[in-house]
Design an enzyme around this catalytic site. Structure first.
Site, mmCIF file in Angstrom:
data_model
loop_
_atom_site.group_PDB
_atom_site.id
_atom_site.type_symbol
_atom_site.label_atom_id
_atom_site.label_comp_id
_atom_site.label_asym_id
_atom_site.label_seq_id
_atom_site.Cartn_x
_atom_site.Cartn_y
_atom_site.Cartn_z
ATOM 1 N N LYS A 172 1.548 -6.547 -0.392
ATOM 2 C CA LYS A 172 0.679 -6.106 0.699
ATOM 3 C C LYS A 172 -0.184 -7.247 1.207
ATOM 4 O O LYS A 172 -1.032 -7.067 2.084
ATOM 5 C CB LYS A 172 -0.204 -4.950 0.229
ATOM 6 N N GLN A 224 -5.325 -1.791 -1.329
ATOM 7 C CA GLN A 224 -5.630 -1.885 0.105
ATOM 8 C C GLN A 224 -6.847 -2.761 0.369
ATOM 9 O O GLN A 224 -7.220 -2.972 1.522
ATOM 10 C CB GLN A 224 -5.897 -0.482 0.683
ATOM 11 N N HIS A 265 -4.387 7.366 -4.173
ATOM 12 C CA HIS A 265 -2.932 7.238 -4.132
ATOM 13 C C HIS A 265 -2.338 7.894 -5.385
ATOM 14 O O HIS A 265 -2.983 7.928 -6.445
ATOM 15 C CB HIS A 265 -2.584 5.750 -4.096
ATOM 16 N N ASP A 267 -8.634 0.334 -7.937
ATOM 17 C CA ASP A 267 -7.330 0.159 -7.292
ATOM 18 C C ASP A 267 -7.572 -0.675 -6.030
ATOM 19 O O ASP A 267 -8.100 -0.179 -5.037
ATOM 20 C CB ASP A 267 -6.755 1.547 -6.965
ATOM 21 N N CYS A 327 1.322 9.288 0.439
ATOM 22 C CA CYS A 327 1.244 9.373 -1.019
ATOM 23 C C CYS A 327 -0.111 9.856 -1.533
ATOM 24 O O CYS A 327 -0.376 9.786 -2.727
ATOM 25 C CB CYS A 327 1.609 8.046 -1.704
#
Lengths: 398, 141
Positions: free
Chosen positions: A215, A192, A112, A189, A353
């Site tokens: 999220k 997700q 991302h 990261d 992105c």
């Protein structure tokens, strides 16, 4: 699962854009309303009951996050405005003072923007190098490919646990093991990943983990920076001000608070953090393993239904998350999204992105379906029925 | 979109857009135009002859509404003066905002009148206008 908990789902909406943000259950909305209605005081300030309750609730969320990701210390949990801010804090506050010319940071082309641009800046300011771990034919990060690009200058591996276009789950534990054998830091990261499966920082042995509340059924404007305590101690605060200082008299005598307050300057998003706590309670109740398994079952059902459609080109047939990315032959992805929108189906079109991914995948834009536990087999049937009729897509896409 | 004629004009311009090619020859200025959600991305190439827009071509990827709107805009603007083009853009903006506008001036571009009722598509239809406006203001003033 649990559809009755989501007020929006009564409105005939099919929401398939969960990688962008998730829907919010009533309990989270109520918790935020409760704060603003019944105890809207500031945190860590007042000597009165209302403020005390704020402190309790705010810190309770820290405790819930700690337990949720199996961190060792409360001080290892820093509340941020989201994944993006957390990544910027790690890069600018920890690595910028540490990295020198020709030090290497490894990322991939499917990261991302928020895990790319902060490093790009260090290329300019610190003269570091950003190198890419090659992706295989499925756009996966493999251990073999990682080993090929580690050099004596490699100092950091910064990757998503699950990428937001391909949806592949990275072998994080193995990556950390190899990285640490070479004295390399690992930044994960988890934007997700954390909302969709159990993430255990102790088991994985990551150095930093970042993720966003919105999220995972929580409010926008709240995220988490986890770091091993001995590393966070060296993370320079980027924001200075109230709440993070112990005392100051002049520029040479400024004393900062201990972690985590040192990295949480100013009045935080108190309502958001308290709401986030409720989201974590909610997800724990459902069970992260149940969520992950259900999403995989849903995904398989969707893939099996899309595969026979000749005009659908699936980019990531193999993937262990709820993300399915595809294109419709000769139809621009945005037009597919507008077509589905006419039937109250929300999907994402674009490059999501991950702008440098196109160099690997060869397509600029895709349609993305991203599932969560409240999606159903019936919703997928509705989607597939609309996607099955190519002539209808062409006719109704404008 | 219910009106068959409107639909036909848009689809014709989408499937066979006018002047979607790299400019042949020299003297073209390039103006990139893209929308906030990072999908539609169009490069306009404009050749000015004094005060006139002598030629316009374009390249890029975008949705059916953006591509067709670019095609129609190019057909309508080639040969116009800077001020005529700015007047055209102004009328287009009025239409997209749901206000009274000059239908004669916009010609085929009137097919986007209904778009003003679809919030997210307004940006797509307006994309090429934004680009050409930038080119005109930047290079002629």
């Amino acid at each position: 699962m649990n559809r009755e908990d989501f007020p929006l789902l009564g409105d005939d909406i099919i929401y398939f854009d969960n990688s962008a943000t998730s829907l919010k259950p009533k309990c989270v909305i109520d918790k935020i309303r409760d704060y603003y209605t019944n105890y809207p005081a500031n945190a860590h300030r007042g000597d009165y009951d209302l403020s005390y309750k704020v402190d309790q609730e705010y810190e309770e969320t820290r405790s819930l996050v700690k337990e949720f990701i199996n961190a060792q210390e409360l001080e290892e949990i820093i509340f941020t405005s989201g994944t993006t801010e957390a990544l910027n804090m790690v890069v600018n506050g920890f690595f910028a003072p540490l990295l020198e010319a020709n030090d290497e940071v490894l990322i991939t082309t499917s990261e991302h923007a928020s895990n790319v641009l902060p490093w790009f800046r260090l290329v300019k300011t610190n003269n570091i190098k950003v190198n890419y771990i090659p992706l295989d034919s499925n756009y996966y990060l493999t251990i073999d490919n990682l080993k090929k690009v580690i050099t004596p200058n490699t100092k950091v591996i910064s990757i998503a646990g699950i990428t937001n276009v391909i949806g592949d789950i990275r072998p994080v534990k193995e990556i950390c093991k190899i990285a640490h054998e070479h004295n390399i830091f690992v930044v994960l990261d988890g934007a997700q990943m954390v909302p969709h499966m159990k993430v255990d920082v102790e088991d994985l042995d990551v150095d930093f983990l970042v993720f966003s509340a919105h999220k995972m059924c929580g409010p926008t404007g709240v995220g988490v920076l986890y770091g091993k305590k001995e590393l966070l101690e060296h993370l320079e605060p980027m924001i200075l001000g109230g709440g993070m200082n112990e005392s100051f008299d002049n520029p040479h005598e400024v004393y900062l608070k201990e972690l985590p307050a040192r990295l949480e300057a100013g009045t935080r998003n108190i309502a958001g953090v308290i709401g986030f706590g409720e989201a974590i309670r909610y997800l724990k109740e459902i069970g992260m393993d149940n969520i992950h398994k259900y999403e995989l079952d849903l995904r398989k059902y969707l893939i099996d239904k899309l595969m026979p459609l000749k005009h659908i080109d699936i980019i990531n047939i193999e993937s262990d998350s709820g993300i399915v990315t595809f294109n419709v032959t000769d139809v621009f992805s945005q037009d597919v999204a507008y077509y589905l929108n006419k039937y109250n189906i929300c999907v994402r079109a674009g490059n999501h992105c991950a702008k440098i991914l196109k160099s690997s995948v060869g397509v600029n834009n895709t349609v993305r379906i991203s599932l969560y536990f409240y999606n159903t087999y019936e919703e997928i049937d509705n989607l597939v029925e609309l996607l099955s009729d190519y002539d209808k897509i062409l006719k109704e896409m404008i | 979109m219910n009106n068959e004629n409107t639909r036909k004009i848009i689809m014709d311009n989408y499937l066979n857009p006018y002047n979607r090619l790299m400019p042949k020859g020299e003297g073209y200025v390039k103006a990139n135009t893209r929308n906030e959600s990072c999908i539609d991305n169009i490069d306009l190439y404009v050749k000015f002859d004094g005060d006139k827009l002598a030629d316009i071509t374009f390249m890029g990827d975008a949705c059916a509404i953006s591509i067709s709107s670019t095609s129609i805009m190019i057909k309508n603007l080639i040969g116009k003066t800077k001020n005529e083009a700015l007047e055209y853009i102004l009328e287009f903006e009025k239409m997209i905002d749901g206000k009274e506008f000059n239908k004669e001036l916009l010609k085929d571009a009137c097919v986007y009148e209904e778009i003003s009722k679809q919030g997210s598509r307004k940006v797509c239809a307006s994309l090429p206008l934004k680009g050409i406006k930038k080119a005109i203001l930047e290079f002629l003033e």
